[in-house]
Design a protein around this motif. Structure first.
Motif, PDB file in Angstrom:
ATOM      1  N   SER A  85      18.427   3.846 -12.598  1.00 34.92           N
ATOM      2  CA  SER A  85      17.347   4.753 -13.015  1.00 34.92           C
ATOM      3  C   SER A  85      17.866   5.659 -14.128  1.00 34.92           C
ATOM      4  CB  SER A  85      16.871   5.593 -11.824  1.00 34.92           C
ATOM      5  OG  SER A  85      16.446   4.775 -10.755  1.00 34.92           O
ATOM      6  N   PRO A  86      18.059   5.108 -15.334  1.00 33.68           N
ATOM      7  CA  PRO A  86      18.688   5.887 -16.399  1.00 33.68           C
ATOM      8  C   PRO A  86      17.906   7.119 -16.831  1.00 33.68           C
ATOM      9  CG  PRO A  86      17.827   3.813 -17.253  1.00 33.68           C
ATOM     10  CD  PRO A  86      17.754   3.733 -15.763  1.00 33.68           C
ATOM     11  N   ASN A  87      16.565   7.050 -16.807  1.00 34.43           N
ATOM     12  CA  ASN A  87      15.784   8.225 -17.192  1.00 34.43           C
ATOM     13  C   ASN A  87      15.961   9.363 -16.192  1.00 34.43           C
ATOM     14  OD1 ASN A  87      13.997   7.620 -19.673  1.00 34.43           O
ATOM     15  ND2 ASN A  87      13.740   5.790 -18.420  1.00 34.43           N
ATOM     16  N   LEU A  88      15.962   9.036 -14.902  1.00 30.22           N
ATOM     17  CA  LEU A  88      16.196  10.059 -13.881  1.00 30.22           C
ATOM     18  C   LEU A  88      17.610  10.606 -13.988  1.00 30.22           C
ATOM     19  CD1 LEU A  88      15.429  11.670 -11.371  1.00 30.22           C
ATOM     20  CD2 LEU A  88      16.089   9.678  -9.984  1.00 30.22           C
ATOM     21  N   ARG A 130       8.819  12.682 -19.883  1.00 36.17           N
ATOM     22  CA  ARG A 130      10.003  12.312 -19.098  1.00 36.17           C
ATOM     23  C   ARG A 130       9.615  11.892 -17.682  1.00 36.17           C
ATOM     24  NH1 ARG A 130      11.967  17.351 -21.402  1.00 36.17           N
ATOM     25  NH2 ARG A 130      13.270  16.909 -23.217  1.00 36.17           N
ATOM     26  N   MET A 131       8.685  12.615 -17.082  1.00 36.88           N
ATOM     27  CA  MET A 131       8.249  12.278 -15.727  1.00 36.88           C
ATOM     28  C   MET A 131       7.602  10.900 -15.688  1.00 36.88           C
ATOM     29  SD  MET A 131       9.235  14.660 -13.732  1.00 36.88           S
ATOM     30  CE  MET A 131      10.638  14.696 -14.857  1.00 36.88           C
ATOM     31  N   ALA A 132       6.824  10.576 -16.707  1.00 33.94           N
ATOM     32  CA  ALA A 132       6.191   9.260 -16.762  1.00 33.94           C
ATOM     33  C   ALA A 132       7.253   8.164 -16.838  1.00 33.94           C
ATOM     34  CB  ALA A 132       5.250   9.176 -17.967  1.00 33.94           C
ATOM     35  N   ALA A 133       8.297   8.382 -17.630  1.00 30.71           N
ATOM     36  CA  ALA A 133       9.369   7.391 -17.749  1.00 30.71           C
ATOM     37  C   ALA A 133      10.136   7.253 -16.442  1.00 30.71           C
ATOM     38  CB  ALA A 133      10.320   7.792 -18.878  1.00 30.71           C
ATOM     39  N   ILE A 134      10.358   8.366 -15.747  1.00 28.07           N
ATOM     40  CA  ILE A 134      11.075   8.328 -14.470  1.00 28.07           C
ATOM     41  C   ILE A 134      10.270   7.561 -13.429  1.00 28.07           C
ATOM     42  CG2 ILE A 134      11.830   9.764 -12.519  1.00 28.07           C
ATOM     43  CD1 ILE A 134      12.669  11.874 -14.589  1.00 28.07           C
ATOM     44  N   ARG A 135       8.972   7.832 -13.340  1.00 22.95           N
ATOM     45  CA  ARG A 135       8.124   7.129 -12.374  1.00 22.95           C
ATOM     46  C   ARG A 135       8.055   5.639 -12.670  1.00 22.95           C
ATOM     47  NH1 ARG A 135       4.688  11.828 -13.187  1.00 22.95           N
ATOM     48  NH2 ARG A 135       4.661  13.131 -11.311  1.00 22.95           N
ATOM     49  N   GLU A 136       7.991   5.305 -13.960  1.00 20.73           N
ATOM     50  CA  GLU A 136       7.851   3.911 -14.362  1.00 20.73           C
ATOM     51  C   GLU A 136       9.054   3.079 -13.922  1.00 20.73           C
ATOM     52  OE1 GLU A 136       6.132   0.544 -16.029  1.00 20.73           O
ATOM     53  OE2 GLU A 136       5.246   2.531 -15.704  1.00 20.73           O
ATOM     54  N   GLU A 137      10.244   3.635 -13.992  1.00 20.16           N
ATOM     55  CA  GLU A 137      11.451   2.868 -13.682  1.00 20.16           C
ATOM     56  C   GLU A 137      11.824   2.896 -12.203  1.00 20.16           C
ATOM     57  OE1 GLU A 137      14.631   4.775 -15.840  1.00 20.16           O
ATOM     58  OE2 GLU A 137      14.767   6.422 -14.396  1.00 20.16           O
ATOM     59  N   ALA A 138      11.269   3.832 -11.432  1.00 21.28           N
ATOM     60  CA  ALA A 138      11.728   4.079 -10.065  1.00 21.28           C
ATOM     61  C   ALA A 138      11.173   3.066  -9.074  1.00 21.28           C
ATOM     62  CB  ALA A 138      11.337   5.491  -9.633  1.00 21.28           C
ATOM     63  N   ALA A 139      12.032   2.616  -8.165  1.00 17.74           N
ATOM     64  CA  ALA A 139      11.569   1.787  -7.056  1.00 17.74           C
ATOM     65  C   ALA A 139      10.729   2.626  -6.099  1.00 17.74           C
ATOM     66  CB  ALA A 139      12.767   1.191  -6.318  1.00 17.74           C
ATOM     67  N   ASP A 140      11.082   3.914  -5.972  1.00 16.14           N
ATOM     68  CA  ASP A 140      10.346   4.848  -5.128  1.00 16.14           C
ATOM     69  C   ASP A 140      10.092   6.111  -5.953  1.00 16.14           C
ATOM     70  OD1 ASP A 140       9.426   6.713  -3.306  1.00 16.14           O
ATOM     71  OD2 ASP A 140      10.764   6.082  -1.694  1.00 16.14           O
ATOM     72  N   PRO A 141       8.969   6.184  -6.668  1.00 13.61           N
ATOM     73  CA  PRO A 141       8.696   7.339  -7.531  1.00 13.61           C
ATOM     74  C   PRO A 141       8.714   8.673  -6.802  1.00 13.61           C
ATOM     75  CG  PRO A 141       7.205   5.545  -8.054  1.00 13.61           C
ATOM     76  CD  PRO A 141       7.919   5.148  -6.795  1.00 13.61           C
ATOM     77  N   ASP A 142       8.233   8.699  -5.548  1.00 12.18           N
ATOM     78  CA  ASP A 142       8.233   9.960  -4.797  1.00 12.18           C
ATOM     79  C   ASP A 142       9.656  10.470  -4.580  1.00 12.18           C
ATOM     80  OD1 ASP A 142       5.510   9.858  -4.670  1.00 12.18           O
ATOM     81  OD2 ASP A 142       5.401   9.254  -2.561  1.00 12.18           O
TER      82      ASP A 142
END
Length: 216
Positions: A85-88, A130-142
């Protein structure tokens, strides 16, 4: 020294003075007169660079944002090769850098927010991206948002002098937030979260609700 170099030095001196005043006395004490005294520049020299206090805050905010954008770009280059999760990871590391930097961007953010909330539009838009990019890459956005919120909490509690944690404890907690291995076992894919939520509410999941019943 040519005029352009002299002007740039005066501008930087004024901004450094502004940071010092905000950190020591709070944003309410930031005035053009105070900047002149702190920097050693004449008031006319300060006003040649910045006509108003709002102009100082805007320039300070943009400079600090630029600094952390550069940090983020460098960190992202490494995170792409080492994190799922590089963005996170980049956002968490940047928040940690802001929390430990002596000239933290957080000081500029708080000053701008107190004096003129409209100045926060640009960093807020960047944060949404940034939040949109983090959610997009995450297996579990929450779960990714929980990790991000934990880092923001560490930053703000430290900034406002409300944290009971030592610097070592702050660094240890940031390290855990950044360590993907500490969180991978807690990840729930979206389908699992939907099923769990439906089970708790006693209602069928969307997938089951959409399945037609068989006739007897």
């Amino acid at each position: 020294m040519d005029n352009a170099t002299r002007s740039e030095r005066s501008r930087n001196a004024a901004l450094e003075a502004a940071i010092a005043i905000i950190a020591r006395d709070g944003p309410g004490r930031l005035t053009l007169d105070a900047i002149a005294r702190e920097s050693g520049l004449s008031k006319g020299g300060v006003m040649h660079q910045f006509r108003t206090k709002e102009a100082v805050l805007k320039a300070l905010l943009e400079r600090q944002m630029s600094h952390f954008e550069e940090f983020s770009t460098r960190y992202m280059a490494k995170a792409r090769a080492s994190s799922a999760s590089p963005n996170l990871a980049t956002q968490l590391a940047t928040i940690r850098e802001a929390a430990t930097s002596p000239n933290s961007a957080a000081l500029a953010l708080v000053a701008a927010m107190v004096e003129n909330p409209r100045l926060m539009a640009l960093p807020r838009e960047r944060e949404w991206e940034r939040m949109a990019a983090i959610r997009e890459e995450a297996a579990d956005p929450d779960l990714a948002m929980i990790r991000w919120a934990g880092a923001i909490g560490l930053l703000l509690s430290s900034l406002f002098g409300m944290s009971p944690l030592s610097k070592d404890e702050h660094q240890r907690l940031f390290a855990r937030l950044l360590d993907d291995a500490q969180w991978s076992g807690l990840e729930q894919p979206a389908t699992s979260r939907t099923t769990t939520s439906a089970a708790k509410s006693g209602k069928p999941s969307a997938a089951k609700a959409a399945t037609p019943r068989k006739r007897a």
